[in-house]
Write a protein that holds these residues in place. Structure first.
Motif, PDB file in Angstrom:
ATOM      1  N   ARG A   1       0.396  14.855   0.423  1.00 36.88           N
ATOM      2  CA  ARG A   1       1.240  14.146  -0.540  1.00 36.88           C
ATOM      3  C   ARG A   1       1.244  14.801  -1.917  1.00 36.88           C
TER       4      ARG A   1
ATOM      5  N   PHE B   1      -3.759   9.319   6.733  1.00 37.04           N
ATOM      6  CA  PHE B   1      -4.795   8.867   5.793  1.00 37.04           C
ATOM      7  C   PHE B   1      -5.014   9.890   4.679  1.00 37.04           C
TER       8      PHE B   1
ATOM      9  N   TYR C   1       0.069   5.244  -0.034  1.00 36.76           N
ATOM     10  CA  TYR C   1       0.322   5.893   1.245  1.00 36.76           C
ATOM     11  C   TYR C   1       1.827   6.108   1.397  1.00 36.76           C
TER      12      TYR C   1
ATOM     13  N   PHE D   1       1.976   6.446   8.336  1.00 34.66           N
ATOM     14  CA  PHE D   1       0.872   5.486   8.435  1.00 34.66           C
ATOM     15  C   PHE D   1       1.428   4.204   9.066  1.00 34.66           C
TER      16      PHE D   1
ATOM     17  N   TYR E   1      -7.772   9.836   1.218  1.00 33.35           N
ATOM     18  CA  TYR E   1      -7.393   9.276  -0.082  1.00 33.35           C
ATOM     19  C   TYR E   1      -6.729  10.312  -0.985  1.00 33.35           C
ATOM     20  N   GLN E   2      -5.989  11.241  -0.391  1.00 32.85           N
ATOM     21  CA  GLN E   2      -5.077  12.145  -1.087  1.00 32.85           C
ATOM     22  C   GLN E   2      -5.755  13.292  -1.828  1.00 32.85           C
TER      23      GLN E   2
ATOM     24  N   THR F   1       0.820  -1.211   0.000  1.00 34.60           N
ATOM     25  CA  THR F   1       0.000   0.000   0.000  1.00 34.60           C
ATOM     26  C   THR F   1       0.853   1.260   0.000  1.00 34.60           C
ATOM     27  N   SER F   2       2.171   1.114   0.038  1.00 38.75           N
ATOM     28  CA  SER F   2       3.033   2.289  -0.111  1.00 38.75           C
ATOM     29  C   SER F   2       2.838   2.946  -1.471  1.00 38.75           C
TER      30      SER F   2
ATOM     31  N   ASP G   1      -6.624   5.396   9.854  1.00 40.26           N
ATOM     32  CA  ASP G   1      -7.658   5.686   8.856  1.00 40.26           C
ATOM     33  C   ASP G   1      -9.072   5.445   9.386  1.00 40.26           C
TER      34      ASP G   1
END
Length: 734
Positions: free
Chosen positions: A709, A634, A568, A587, A637-638, A564-565, A593
């Protein structure tokens, strides 16, 4: 179809002449022409005027809370003989056609510009049909009743598709109600014991396929529907329905052009269903519905094969199938004390797909669902708010009232105003609703208890053997924040929702009678999202703190090395005002989350018939939302402003309706005000807005926040919101 201005004026003049001098056929036929003048005024403190409606998500269409516009509808009807009738309309539309366009004269011509920009707010004038007062032929239909024993009617042309149901071929929304074109046969067989509806409808190329289109070759794209209705006895009825959708393209493998050209399926969608009713007495009514859908997209024709962690499409990618079913039991005053019960069980598959199911105006569930006041994840209803240039469209106040539920990803809230209901998708929902209603004295009371579980509760999209950024599901706005009306999927979900509602209304004996109404609503929603430590993006201790950079030791969750990097990322080390630490929290915990929402809504209102022609109402609504929606690790979701914290919203609504003969006037004024006090947790270094951040995101210079991010900004200051808006209209039928 687009007319020149001169032709349109001539056509209207001819229509007026026909209205005053009826045209007679050999059997005495006449043509009836009626019409409607609809004028709308918008005013609001957002001061946008890109179009004469409040909301759309369609790029380059414009939206606005200020402006004035007028439409005309001419309704034409004729019955040449007892077997044939023809009807249609000539209609203009608002869009960017505002009074200030002055008929659309002049304007820039984007076709001749070196760097053409989208037309907005009517600035293209007569060169853009959305602002040049064009008139379209709409709703042209011929209906035949030949008197055959097995055929009641045959309809060729426009239809609203209302003869089927919202889970299969749904009724088209009001502004497009006569846009669908079809051939429809209706009648009965077996001595009229078995009724049928059989239709072939052309697919709408603008939305009825992957990526909201039906590809390049559209002439044969169509859907076939068959509905069989049987009522053998008063206590029982049953309906079977079949839907077959085919979006065709030229077959690229056909190299023999001497015998024509072959076609292949770009997208196909089949649905089989049954509805039944059991009516043993006036006190008991039982109804059930079951559907099974399958769909498949062919990647040879440019359709999506995946969506990463975001994406927009009315159907998942690839080959999918799932059922949808529900059952209802109505108990009408079983104890003889005015107390009735409505019960519903529902289960809508995560991959249920009917590309022509109803997109709004068809409420498929008993629950009132979520509220329209919260459209996108953030409290300010902004669109992808962590990016510059993505302000709210509908405004802080959102829509009025509770949501309608529709069984589609292709939810249609486009080209709407704040006083219209919002639609929300129920793909993936399963649960139960109980609604007791009680008439006691002068009070009509109703309550609702709904529990919702989700067929989309999964880890890594339900495919842990695949990469996290290789999803077959379109993710729209993601399930973050207070709500998102069109999103059904998230990469990690472990969610449940409970709704509790109490409504009441009565009439007070004062003057002509004062209407009094109110509602209390509570929603408890939790979502643990990621609930398995193997999906954490990096290995334990990867970010030791103390100003030491993260090691970026990837934690794979399957044998293919996927992590998942990919979505995240680890934070960089920054120093702000002498404080060194991480730009956002790493995270490293399953709680990073987690979502926990406590949602309270209170409503009270009154209405009074001031005169025989004028009715007014005043409503106050208060919303209180305490939301934990993940921390900075979290980041929603960016894509969105984070919504964790406390939101309070107040709505004061004044409405009036006045009739004068064949004319109707309406007014709706809203004053919205409230606050948002964010709480994004800890584990990061607070940054402060510079002049560019202030310009991009509308926050004070020097105010605290953090960059995420993608470089977006989430403010940490307590924010005060206000929004005024008004809509007034006039309808004159002639």
């Amino acid at each position: 179809m687009r007319f020149s201005r001169g032709f349109a004026i001539g056509l209207l003049a001819a229509a007026a002449a026909l209205a005053s001098v009826p045209a007679f056929a050999v059997d005495g036929q006449t043509m009836v022409i009626t019409g409607e003048d609809y004028t709308k005024w918008l005013w609001g403190t957002q001061h946008t005027d890109g179009s004469v409606y409040n909301f759309t998500t369609i790029p380059n269409e414009g939206y606005g809370d200020n402006g004035q516009g007028t439409e005309i509808d001419l309704y034409l009807f004729s019955k040449p003989n007892k077997y044939v009738e023809v009807q249609g309309r000539l209609q203009s539309r608002f869009n960017q056609n505002q009074w200030t366009n002055y008929g659309g004269f002049g304007g820039r011509n984007p076709a001749f510009e070196n760097n053409p920009q989208p037309c907005l707010g009517g600035d293209c004038g007569e060169f853009d049909p959305r602002s040049n007062e064009y008139i379209k032929i709409r709703g042209l239909t011929a209906r035949f009743t030949p008197g055959f024993k097995w055929l009641d009617s045959a309809t060729i042309g426009s239809t609203d598709l209302g003869m089927f149901d919202p889970f299969t071929i749904g009724k088209i929304r009001y502004i497009d109600r006569d846009n669908a074109k079809a051939i429809l046969f209706q009648g009965s067989i077996f001595d009229r014991k078995l009724g049928y509806d059989f239709i072939r409808v052309s697919l709408p190329r603008l939305f009825a396929g992957p990526n909201f289109n039906t590809g390049d070759y559209t002439g044969q794209d169509g859907a076939y529907g068959l509905q069989l209705k049987l009522a053998p006895a008063p206590i029982f009825d049953v309906v079977g329905v079949v839907e077959r959708v085919r979006d065709l393209e030229i077959d690229p493998t056909d190299r023999n052009f001497d015998n024509g050209t072959s076609v292949a399926d770009r997208f196909k969608n089949d649905v089989y269903g049954v509805r039944f009713g059991i009516h043993p007495s006036s006190k008991v009514d039982v109804r059930g519905q079951y559907y099974h859908s399958s769909a498949e997209s062919d990647p040879r024709f440019g359709v999506p094969t995946g969506f990463g962690t975001s994406g927009f499409s009315p159907t998942p990618a690839g080959k999918i199938s799932d059922p949808a079913y529900k059952a209802n039991v109505d108990l009408n005053d079983p104890f003889g004390i005015g107390l009735s019960f409505n019960l519903e069980y529902f289960n809508i598959g995560a991959q249920y797909e009917s590309i022509l199911s109803a997109r709004r105006e068809s409420d498929v569930l008993l629950t009132e669902g979520h509220d329209g006041a919260w459209v996108f994840p953030g409290p300010d209803n902004s669109a992808f708010g962590v990016f510059p240039g993505n302000p709210t469209r509908i405004g802080y106040g959102g829509f009025e009232g509770n949501a309608q539920q529709v069984a589609t990803l292709s939810v249609d809230n486009e080209f709407t105003d704040f006083d219209e209901p919002m639609a929300e998708t129920v793909i993936g929902w399963k649960g139960i609703t109980v609604v007791p209603t009680w008439t006691v004295g002068k009070w009509d009371l109703a309550a609702e208890l709904t529990h919702i579980d989700y067929n989309t509760n999964w880890q890594a999209w339900g495919f842990p053997n695949k990469a996290i950024d290789n999803s077959i599901y379109p993710n729209f706005e993601s399930d973050a924040g207070i709500g998102s009306y069109r999103n059904a999927y998230a990469p990690f979900q472990d969610k449940k929702t409970d709704l509790y509602v109490l409504r009441g209304k009565t009439v007070i004996d004062a003057g002509k009678g004062v209407d009094l109404f109110g509602k209390v609503k509570y929603i408890k929603e939790t979502d643990k999202r990621m609930n398995d430590a193997r999906f954490l993006p990096y290995k334990p201790g990867d970010c030791p703190g103390g100003g030491v950079a993260c090691h970026n030791s990837v934690n794979p969750y399957n044998g293919n090395g996927n992590s998942t990097s990919a979505i995240y990322g680890n934070p960089p080390v920054i120093t702000v005002n002498g404080v060194t630490g991480y730009q956002w929290k790493p995270f490293d915990s399953l709680s990073d989350d987690d979502k926990d929402m406590n949602y309270k809504m209170f409503q009270v209102g009154t209405g009074y018939q001031l005169t025989g022609d004028l009715y007014t109402s005043l409503t106050f609504e208060y919303y209180d939302v305490d939301l934990k929606d993940g921390d900075t690790a979290f980041q929603a979701y960016q894509l969105h402003n984070m919504a964790s914290g406390k939101s309070q919203k107040n709505k004061l609504i004044l409405a009036a309706k006045y009739t004068l003969g064949g004319a109707e006037f309406g007014l709706n004024y809203e004053y919205n005000f409230g606050t948002f006090d964010p709480n994004f947790g800890g584990g990061f270094v607070t940054q402060f807005a510079d002049d560019q951040i202030s310009k991009d995101f509308g926050v004070p210079v020097g105010s605290p926040g953090f960059r995420g991010r993608f470089g977006g900004w989430n403010s940490l200051i307590k924010r005060d919101f206000t929004q005024n808006r008004l809509k007034a209209f006039m309808k004159v039928r002639f």
